[in-house]
Design a protein around this motif. Structure first.
Motif, PDB file in Angstrom:
ATOM      1  N   LEU A  37      -2.645  -1.839  -5.585  1.00  0.00           N
ATOM      2  CA  LEU A  37      -1.686  -1.919  -4.247  1.00  0.00           C
ATOM      3  C   LEU A  37      -0.980  -3.297  -4.097  1.00  0.00           C
ATOM      4  O   LEU A  37       0.066  -3.310  -3.587  1.00  0.00           O
ATOM      5  CB  LEU A  37      -2.623  -1.403  -3.024  1.00  0.00           C
ATOM      6  N   ASN A  51      -7.314   4.309   2.276  1.00  0.00           N
ATOM      7  CA  ASN A  51      -8.449   3.635   2.279  1.00  0.00           C
ATOM      8  C   ASN A  51      -9.091   3.860   3.749  1.00  0.00           C
ATOM      9  O   ASN A  51     -10.454   3.901   3.658  1.00  0.00           O
ATOM     10  CB  ASN A  51      -7.990   2.159   2.331  1.00  0.00           C
ATOM     11  N   THR A 102      -2.717   3.372   1.068  1.00  0.00           N
ATOM     12  CA  THR A 102      -3.275   2.280   1.971  1.00  0.00           C
ATOM     13  C   THR A 102      -3.924   3.338   3.121  1.00  0.00           C
ATOM     14  O   THR A 102      -4.934   2.849   3.287  1.00  0.00           O
ATOM     15  CB  THR A 102      -2.026   1.535   2.867  1.00  0.00           C
ATOM     16  N   LEU A 147      -6.966  -0.876   7.118  1.00  0.00           N
ATOM     17  CA  LEU A 147      -5.436  -0.920   7.198  1.00  0.00           C
ATOM     18  C   LEU A 147      -4.918  -2.268   7.405  1.00  0.00           C
ATOM     19  O   LEU A 147      -3.908  -2.672   6.756  1.00  0.00           O
ATOM     20  CB  LEU A 147      -4.709  -0.012   8.520  1.00  0.00           C
ATOM     21  N   ASN A 194      -8.174  -2.074  -3.189  1.00  0.00           N
ATOM     22  CA  ASN A 194      -7.584  -1.395  -4.194  1.00  0.00           C
ATOM     23  C   ASN A 194      -8.488  -0.117  -4.470  1.00  0.00           C
ATOM     24  O   ASN A 194      -9.856  -0.367  -4.884  1.00  0.00           O
ATOM     25  CB  ASN A 194      -7.536  -2.083  -5.507  1.00  0.00           C
ATOM     26  N   LYS A 229       3.748   2.509  -0.620  1.00  0.00           N
ATOM     27  CA  LYS A 229       2.342   2.692  -0.649  1.00  0.00           C
ATOM     28  C   LYS A 229       1.564   3.030   0.603  1.00  0.00           C
ATOM     29  O   LYS A 229       0.471   3.010   0.769  1.00  0.00           O
ATOM     30  CB  LYS A 229       1.586   1.283  -1.225  1.00  0.00           C
ATOM     31  N   PRO A 282      -6.230  -4.137   3.371  1.00  0.00           N
ATOM     32  CA  PRO A 282      -6.373  -3.092   2.299  1.00  0.00           C
ATOM     33  C   PRO A 282      -7.015  -3.453   1.074  1.00  0.00           C
ATOM     34  O   PRO A 282      -7.229  -4.703   0.649  1.00  0.00           O
ATOM     35  CB  PRO A 282      -4.833  -3.020   2.108  1.00  0.00           C
TER      36      PRO A 282
END
Lengths: 321, 207
Positions: free
Chosen positions: A276, A292, A289, A32, A37, A285, A35
């Motif tokens: 992102l 991930n 995010t 977080l 992609n 997003k 981040p």
């Protein structure tokens, strides 16, 4: 008593759970903060909801009802999908109704509307209407009543205005016009809509549910009683992507970046790749995010399961010997 | 009479709604409209009843100083404070109510739910063992579904999300449908028993 020497696997088996908690925390927090992609693959149940909502674009005789049936605890999964659907509706000029039957859902509903309409010039009573909180005791009478006349079932909106007087209601009477109900829940609330709004009045029903609740709804997806489903953060991420690829698609027009919405196409979707880092507004997003973090967390849990089982079998073999 | 009158009301109204649903007529429609007005008027009292019940249970705990009674004080203070703030300044964006929602309720709710991730990871490590054939099938299915739910599953192989979807659409669906049919039949049977006055436990009290 002689102290038995513990080998690596014994130590792993007896690992203090606080170390596991620490690893979980890091696995969730780090993606977080940093981040990366990752590609989002869109599934059919999500596509179906998108296409249905998009088919209402610009029509005054169609509307979507969004029912908020959850509290803040499941917000991480459900809020991004609510904002993504509201953005889609506002961008494509689809009329929206919002309602909730749980007191803790009311501020969530207001917050979602507030967040989604920041970038749009939409007007309450014209482009959308918030029916507000209605006591759970009248959930069923409202669901059934909407099949006859929405403005009779829900007499006043959140601002105390008579619903039948609102401009948005001019061409909307019942489920024939308000032809899609999306229920966001961490419970089986959507089944009430299926039983009464779908079975009795033929309304299209879709669900936005937490990942743990998704498995319960697969029978309704297969039978077509649910036209689509957003399952957990993954569903939200998929919808966010659809909104970015089609509804808020940007092109250079006379040297200016302009939003030029385009129709849904599997080919375009397959080829599209949105980084992102290119999306300026973090709210748009959130789910991607979060995915991930979910990816790393899932891998970590699988590694934990594997390690636990390797230790178990090594010790089992040792004991057998 | 104390049991017979409520029983009569349930039977009478129950059959009325069955008739209204399956054989709608002008009379039953009018009755239904009239009933809807009543239910709308009555339902706010259910909220009131809930608040009264919450007050009674928690004030009783405080009076009797039961273990952890301090939590009851927090509950009641929060209830009064949130209600008062909402009534005085409203609940729209920019009000103290919304501030409290965003800065107290939202993080607390998210914290409670996110604890699940920690417990699942710990349980997966400590207890999820392939001890038997059934446990192994469950374990393999769980790993495939978990990988199928994240983008990396597709990156590894396109068959992972496809298998995950198959697991959810076939074995999971079969089990869920079986449960749903059982629950549905049970609901029909219980409803009939209530309508016919055979099932009376909802009336409360002993024989």
């Amino acid at each position: 008593m002689a102290k038995t020497k513990m080998n690596f696997f014994d130590r792993m088996q007896a690992l203090d759970r606080r170390y596991i908690y620490l690893v979980v925390a890091l696995a969730i927090i780090l993606p977080l903060i940093i981040p990366f992609n990752s590609k989002t693959y869109v599934t059919e149940p999500v596509e179906n909801i998108y296409k249905k909502i998009d088919s209402f674009s610009g029509r005054k005789d169609r509307a979507v009802l969004m029912c908020f049936s959850h509290d803040a605890s499941t917000m991480a999964e459900l809020f991004p999908m609510e904002v993504a659907i509201l953005r889609h509706c506002f961008q494509r000029n689809v009329q929206v109704f919002t309602i909730c039957f749980m007191p803790p859902a009311k501020p969530l509903m207001d917050f979602a509307l507030q967040t989604a309409k920041e970038d749009y010039t939409v007007q309450s009573g014209v482009d959308y209407v918030n029916f507000g909180y209605k006591p759970y005791g009248i959930f069923l009478p409202i669901v059934l009543g909407m099949g006859d006349d929405i403005s009779k079932a829900v007499e006043t909106d959140d601002e105390g205005r008579i619903v039948s007087n609102l401009e948005i209601m001019k061409e909307i009477k019942n489920y024939n016009e308000m032809n899609l109900v999306v229920d966001f829940a961490a419970s089986a609330a959507v089944q009430t809509w299926i039983t009464y709004a779908r079975a009795r009045f033929g309304a299209n029903v879709a669900a936005g549910v937490t990942a743990v609740m998704a498995a319960d709804n697969f029978p309704y997806l297969q039978t077509g009683q649910l036209i689509g489903m957003l399952a957990g953060l993954k569903g939200a991420a998929e919808y966010e992507k659809l909104v970015d690829v089609f509804a808020t698609h940007k092109e250079m027009v006379n040297g200016v970046e302009t939003v030029v919405p385009r129709s849904f196409s599997k080919e375009i979707l397959k080829e599209s790749w949105i980084k992102l880092s290119d999306i300026k507004n973090p709210v748009y997003k959130t789910a991607r995010t979060g995915m991930n973090a979910q990816t790393v967390a899932h891998i970590m849990i699988i590694v934990f399961i594997a390690l636990g089982n390797i230790g178990y079998f090594v010790n089992k073999k040792k004991n057998e010997n | 009479m104390k049991r017979q009158i409520p029983l009569l009301i349930v039977i009478l109204l129950g059959f009325t709604f069955v008739i209204h649903t399956f054989v709608p007529s002008k009379l039953s429609m009018d009755f239904y409209d009239w009933y809807q007005s009543w239910i709308k008027a009555i339902s706010p009292f259910m909220v009131l009843l809930g608040i009264m019940s919450l007050f009674m249970v928690n004030s009783n705990k405080i009076q009797r100083k039961v273990p952890n009674w301090q939590y009851s004080v927090v509950t009641l203070l929060s209830l009064v404070a949130t209600g008062a703030i909402g009534f005085i300044w409203g609940t729209q964006e920019g009000t103290p109510f919304m501030w409290m929602f965003k800065n107290v309720q939202m993080p607390m709710g998210a914290t409670m739910f996110s604890l699940l991730a920690f417990y699942i990871a710990s349980a997966a490590y400590k207890a999820f063992r392939a001890r038997s054939m059934e446990a192994t099938v469950l374990l393999v299915a769980a790993i495939i579904v978990m990988l199928g739910q994240v983008p990396i599953g597709m990156k590894i192989s396109k068959y992972i999300p496809e298998t995950a979807t198959w697991i959810l659409n076939v074995p999971n669906l079969a089990a869920k449908r079986g449960i749903a049919l059982g629950v549905g039949l049970g609901m029909v049977a219980t409803s009939l028993k209530i309508l016919l006055g055979i099932e009376r436990t909802y009336l409360g009290g002993g024989e």
